[in-house]
Scaffold this motif. Structure first.
Motif, short mmCIF file in Angstrom:
data_model
loop_
_atom_site.label_atom_id
_atom_site.label_comp_id
_atom_site.label_asym_id
_atom_site.label_seq_id
_atom_site.Cartn_x
_atom_site.Cartn_y
_atom_site.Cartn_z
N MET A 1 0.82 -1.20 0.00
CA MET A 1 0.00 0.00 0.00
C MET A 1 0.86 1.26 0.00
N LYS A 2 1.97 1.19 0.75
CA LYS A 2 2.86 2.34 0.81
C LYS A 2 3.44 2.66 -0.58
N PHE A 3 3.79 1.61 -1.33
CA PHE A 3 4.32 1.81 -2.68
C PHE A 3 3.27 2.44 -3.59
N VAL A 4 2.03 1.98 -3.50
CA VAL A 4 0.95 2.52 -4.33
C VAL A 4 0.77 4.00 -4.05
N ARG A 5 0.76 4.35 -2.77
CA ARG A 5 0.61 5.76 -2.38
C ARG A 5 1.78 6.59 -2.92
N TRP A 6 3.00 6.06 -2.78
CA TRP A 6 4.18 6.76 -3.28
C TRP A 6 4.09 6.93 -4.80
N PHE A 7 3.75 5.86 -5.51
CA PHE A 7 3.66 5.89 -6.96
C PHE A 7 2.60 6.88 -7.44
N VAL A 11 2.91 10.32 -9.76
CA VAL A 11 2.09 10.55 -10.96
C VAL A 11 1.40 11.91 -10.86
N ILE A 12 0.85 12.22 -9.70
CA ILE A 12 0.19 13.51 -9.48
C ILE A 12 1.17 14.65 -9.69
N LEU A 13 2.38 14.53 -9.13
CA LEU A 13 3.39 15.59 -9.29
C LEU A 13 3.82 15.74 -10.75
N LEU A 14 3.96 14.63 -11.45
CA LEU A 14 4.34 14.68 -12.87
C LEU A 14 3.25 15.36 -13.69
N ASP A 47 3.69 17.58 -0.40
CA ASP A 47 3.97 17.77 -1.83
C ASP A 47 3.02 16.99 -2.74
N ALA A 48 2.80 15.71 -2.45
CA ALA A 48 2.05 14.86 -3.37
C ALA A 48 0.58 14.71 -2.99
N CYS A 49 0.11 15.44 -2.01
CA CYS A 49 -1.30 15.38 -1.61
C CYS A 49 -2.15 16.00 -2.72
N PRO A 50 -3.13 15.27 -3.28
CA PRO A 50 -3.91 15.82 -4.39
C PRO A 50 -4.69 17.09 -4.02
#
Length: 119
Positions: A1-7, A11-14, A47-50
């Motif tokens: 789950m941690k990897f999915v959140r990181w990934f 994607v959101i930042l990109l 940073d990556a919070c939508p």
């Protein structure tokens, strides 16, 4: 789950970097007034919070130089908890003219406030 959140965060930042919104244009005098007013604002965020990305994109559209603080850092996390009462992002710290500080938590509320004040 941690990897999915990181990934998904990456994607959101990109996508945010690729599709950066265009800033509005103001006269130099109007922009300097906005810059001075923005000095009283702080955005506590991840940073990556939508939802944080949504607020930052709105600030970018408004040409608002919003100071962002990473709430994952202990010092800013403590400020957020002590001032606002909870560790939740995004949170906009608004310092009023009389010195009173208001803490605004919901991304939609923050965006509405910024658009009403700076659009």
């Amino acid at each position: 789950m941690k990897f999915v959140r990181w990934f998904l965060g990456r994607v959101i930042l990109l996508l945010n970097a690729v599709f950066t919104p265009k800033s509005m244009t103001r006269s130099a005098l109007e922009q300097s007034e906005v810059n001075v007013a923005a000095e009283k604002l702080r955005l506590y965020q991840f940073d990556a919070c939508p939802f944080c990305v949504k607020v930052r994109r709105s600030a970018k559209r408004l040409a608002l130089p919003l100071k962002t603080l990473d709430a994952k850092k202990a010092e800013f996390e403590q400020e957020l908890i002590q001032g606002g009462g909870k560790r939740k992002v995004p949170c906009l710290r608004i310092e009023k003219e009389d010195g009173h500080v208001e803490w605004m938590y919901e991304s939609t509320d923050i965006i509405q406030y910024l658009e009403k004040r700076f659009a």
